[in-house]
Design a protein around this motif. Sequence first.
Motif, PDB file in Angstrom:
ATOM      1  N   ASN A  75      -3.512  -7.542  -2.452  1.00  0.00           N
ATOM      2  CA  ASN A  75      -2.352  -6.926  -1.815  1.00  0.00           C
ATOM      3  C   ASN A  75      -1.356  -6.448  -2.872  1.00  0.00           C
ATOM      4  O   ASN A  75      -0.782  -5.359  -2.747  1.00  0.00           O
ATOM      5  N   ALA A  76      -1.142  -7.245  -3.918  1.00  0.00           N
ATOM      6  CA  ALA A  76      -0.232  -6.836  -4.997  1.00  0.00           C
ATOM      7  C   ALA A  76      -0.730  -5.559  -5.665  1.00  0.00           C
ATOM      8  O   ALA A  76       0.053  -4.657  -5.984  1.00  0.00           O
ATOM      9  N   ILE A  77      -2.047  -5.455  -5.855  1.00  0.00           N
ATOM     10  CA  ILE A  77      -2.637  -4.253  -6.452  1.00  0.00           C
ATOM     11  C   ILE A  77      -2.446  -3.052  -5.531  1.00  0.00           C
ATOM     12  O   ILE A  77      -2.105  -1.953  -5.981  1.00  0.00           O
ATOM     13  N   ALA A  78      -2.639  -3.245  -4.229  1.00  0.00           N
ATOM     14  CA  ALA A  78      -2.449  -2.152  -3.264  1.00  0.00           C
ATOM     15  C   ALA A  78      -0.997  -1.658  -3.285  1.00  0.00           C
ATOM     16  O   ALA A  78      -0.742  -0.445  -3.278  1.00  0.00           O
ATOM     17  N   VAL A  79      -0.043  -2.592  -3.323  1.00  0.00           N
ATOM     18  CA  VAL A  79       1.375  -2.217  -3.382  1.00  0.00           C
ATOM     19  C   VAL A  79       1.652  -1.484  -4.690  1.00  0.00           C
ATOM     20  O   VAL A  79       2.338  -0.453  -4.704  1.00  0.00           O
ATOM     21  N   ARG A  80       1.117  -1.990  -5.804  1.00  0.00           N
ATOM     22  CA  ARG A  80       1.292  -1.325  -7.102  1.00  0.00           C
ATOM     23  C   ARG A  80       0.803   0.119  -7.046  1.00  0.00           C
ATOM     24  O   ARG A  80       1.476   1.033  -7.524  1.00  0.00           O
ATOM     25  N   ASP A  81      -0.364   0.339  -6.461  1.00  0.00           N
ATOM     26  CA  ASP A  81      -0.917   1.691  -6.387  1.00  0.00           C
ATOM     27  C   ASP A  81      -0.021   2.606  -5.557  1.00  0.00           C
ATOM     28  O   ASP A  81       0.178   3.783  -5.904  1.00  0.00           O
ATOM     29  N   LEU A  82       0.542   2.091  -4.473  1.00  0.00           N
ATOM     30  CA  LEU A  82       1.467   2.880  -3.657  1.00  0.00           C
ATOM     31  C   LEU A  82       2.746   3.198  -4.431  1.00  0.00           C
ATOM     32  O   LEU A  82       3.280   4.315  -4.337  1.00  0.00           O
ATOM     33  N   VAL A  83       3.244   2.235  -5.194  1.00  0.00           N
ATOM     34  CA  VAL A  83       4.438   2.460  -6.026  1.00  0.00           C
ATOM     35  C   VAL A  83       4.153   3.557  -7.047  1.00  0.00           C
ATOM     36  O   VAL A  83       4.958   4.477  -7.241  1.00  0.00           O
ATOM     37  N   ARG A  84       2.999   3.492  -7.701  1.00  0.00           N
ATOM     38  CA  ARG A  84       2.661   4.501  -8.711  1.00  0.00           C
ATOM     39  C   ARG A  84       2.568   5.895  -8.079  1.00  0.00           C
ATOM     40  O   ARG A  84       3.004   6.879  -8.669  1.00  0.00           O
ATOM     41  N   THR A  85       2.035   5.977  -6.871  1.00  0.00           N
ATOM     42  CA  THR A  85       1.964   7.267  -6.178  1.00  0.00           C
ATOM     43  C   THR A  85       3.364   7.769  -5.838  1.00  0.00           C
ATOM     44  O   THR A  85       3.668   8.949  -6.024  1.00  0.00           O
ATOM     45  N   ALA A  86       4.229   6.879  -5.357  1.00  0.00           N
ATOM     46  CA  ALA A  86       5.614   7.264  -5.034  1.00  0.00           C
ATOM     47  C   ALA A  86       6.327   7.784  -6.287  1.00  0.00           C
ATOM     48  O   ALA A  86       7.069   8.773  -6.224  1.00  0.00           O
ATOM     49  N   LEU A  87       6.117   7.129  -7.417  1.00  0.00           N
ATOM     50  CA  LEU A  87       6.735   7.566  -8.669  1.00  0.00           C
ATOM     51  C   LEU A  87       6.225   8.944  -9.073  1.00  0.00           C
ATOM     52  O   LEU A  87       7.000   9.804  -9.499  1.00  0.00           O
ATOM     53  N   GLN A  88       4.932   9.138  -8.943  1.00  0.00           N
ATOM     54  CA  GLN A  88       4.340  10.430  -9.300  1.00  0.00           C
ATOM     55  C   GLN A  88       4.912  11.542  -8.423  1.00  0.00           C
ATOM     56  O   GLN A  88       5.257  12.614  -8.917  1.00  0.00           O
ATOM     57  N   LEU A  89       5.042  11.289  -7.130  1.00  0.00           N
ATOM     58  CA  LEU A  89       5.607  12.285  -6.216  1.00  0.00           C
ATOM     59  C   LEU A  89       7.072  12.576  -6.529  1.00  0.00           C
ATOM     60  O   LEU A  89       7.556  13.677  -6.273  1.00  0.00           O
ATOM     61  N   ALA A  90       7.773  11.593  -7.097  1.00  0.00           N
ATOM     62  CA  ALA A  90       9.180  11.774  -7.471  1.00  0.00           C
ATOM     63  C   ALA A  90       9.317  12.462  -8.830  1.00  0.00           C
ATOM     64  O   ALA A  90      10.432  12.705  -9.290  1.00  0.00           O
ATOM     65  N   GLY A  91       8.195  12.746  -9.476  1.00  0.00           N
ATOM     66  CA  GLY A  91       8.241  13.404 -10.778  1.00  0.00           C
ATOM     67  C   GLY A  91       8.479  12.456 -11.935  1.00  0.00           C
ATOM     68  O   GLY A  91       8.832  12.887 -13.030  1.00  0.00           O
ATOM     69  N   MET A  92       8.288  11.159 -11.708  1.00  0.00           N
ATOM     70  CA  MET A  92       8.495  10.149 -12.749  1.00  0.00           C
ATOM     71  C   MET A  92       7.259   9.247 -12.847  1.00  0.00           C
ATOM     72  O   MET A  92       7.318   8.049 -12.552  1.00  0.00           O
ATOM     73  N   PRO A  93       6.118   9.801 -13.237  1.00  0.00           N
ATOM     74  CA  PRO A  93       4.902   8.979 -13.260  1.00  0.00           C
ATOM     75  C   PRO A  93       5.000   7.827 -14.265  1.00  0.00           C
ATOM     76  O   PRO A  93       5.655   7.949 -15.292  1.00  0.00           O
ATOM     77  N   SER A  94       4.348   6.742 -13.924  1.00  0.00           N
ATOM     78  CA  SER A  94       4.314   5.573 -14.795  1.00  0.00           C
ATOM     79  C   SER A  94       3.004   5.564 -15.561  1.00  0.00           C
ATOM     80  O   SER A  94       1.952   5.866 -15.015  1.00  0.00           O
ATOM     81  N   ASP A  95       3.080   5.198 -16.836  1.00  0.00           N
ATOM     82  CA  ASP A  95       1.862   5.111 -17.642  1.00  0.00           C
ATOM     83  C   ASP A  95       1.615   3.684 -18.140  1.00  0.00           C
ATOM     84  O   ASP A  95       0.754   3.457 -18.970  1.00  0.00           O
ATOM     85  N   ARG A  96       2.382   2.714 -17.615  1.00  0.00           N
ATOM     86  CA  ARG A  96       2.234   1.328 -18.047  1.00  0.00           C
ATOM     87  C   ARG A  96       2.270   0.384 -16.859  1.00  0.00           C
ATOM     88  O   ARG A  96       3.063   0.562 -15.946  1.00  0.00           O
TER      89      ARG A  96
END
Length: 125
Positions: A75-96
Motif C-alpha cells: 500500500n505504501a508503494i501504491a501511494v508513493r507511485d500516485l504521489v510521483r504521478t501527481a508531482l509529474q503532472l504538476a511539473g515537478m517530477p521526483s527523481d529520488r
Amino acid sequence: MSAESELRAALVGYAPLLAQVPAARISVDAVPQGFTRPYIAFSKQGGQDELGTDNTLLAAVSTIDIQCIGTDRSNAIAVRDLVRTALQLAGMPSDRNSAGYDPENDLEAEIVTVDWFDTPELTPP
C-alpha cells in the motif's frame, strides 16, 4: 504561496491519489501518533536560491521529503507511485525515493524527495 502549500495543492488536486488518501490525511510536517493509515506527511528539508549572473533571483528551490505511510508495504508503494504521478503532472517530477520501516510504531514508509521550484514573477525594469 509557499512551496509546501503548492505541493499540498498538487497532491489534493490529483483524484486518483485522493481515492486512496483523503485530503484530511495529507499533512505538512507531522501527524498525530496513531493516525489512520494510509496517510502522507511532508516537510521541507532545505532551500536554495538560484541566481543569475547579475544576482537576479531566477528561482527558489525547496527540497521536500514526502513520507507515504501505508497500511502495509504494498500500500505504501501504491501511494508513493500516485504521489510521483501527481508531482509529474504538476511539473515537478521526483527523481529520488527511499523506503523505511519503523518497528516501534509498525510503520511502512516510502519516501519521495522532490525539488520544488518557485519562480518569481519577473517585471521588466
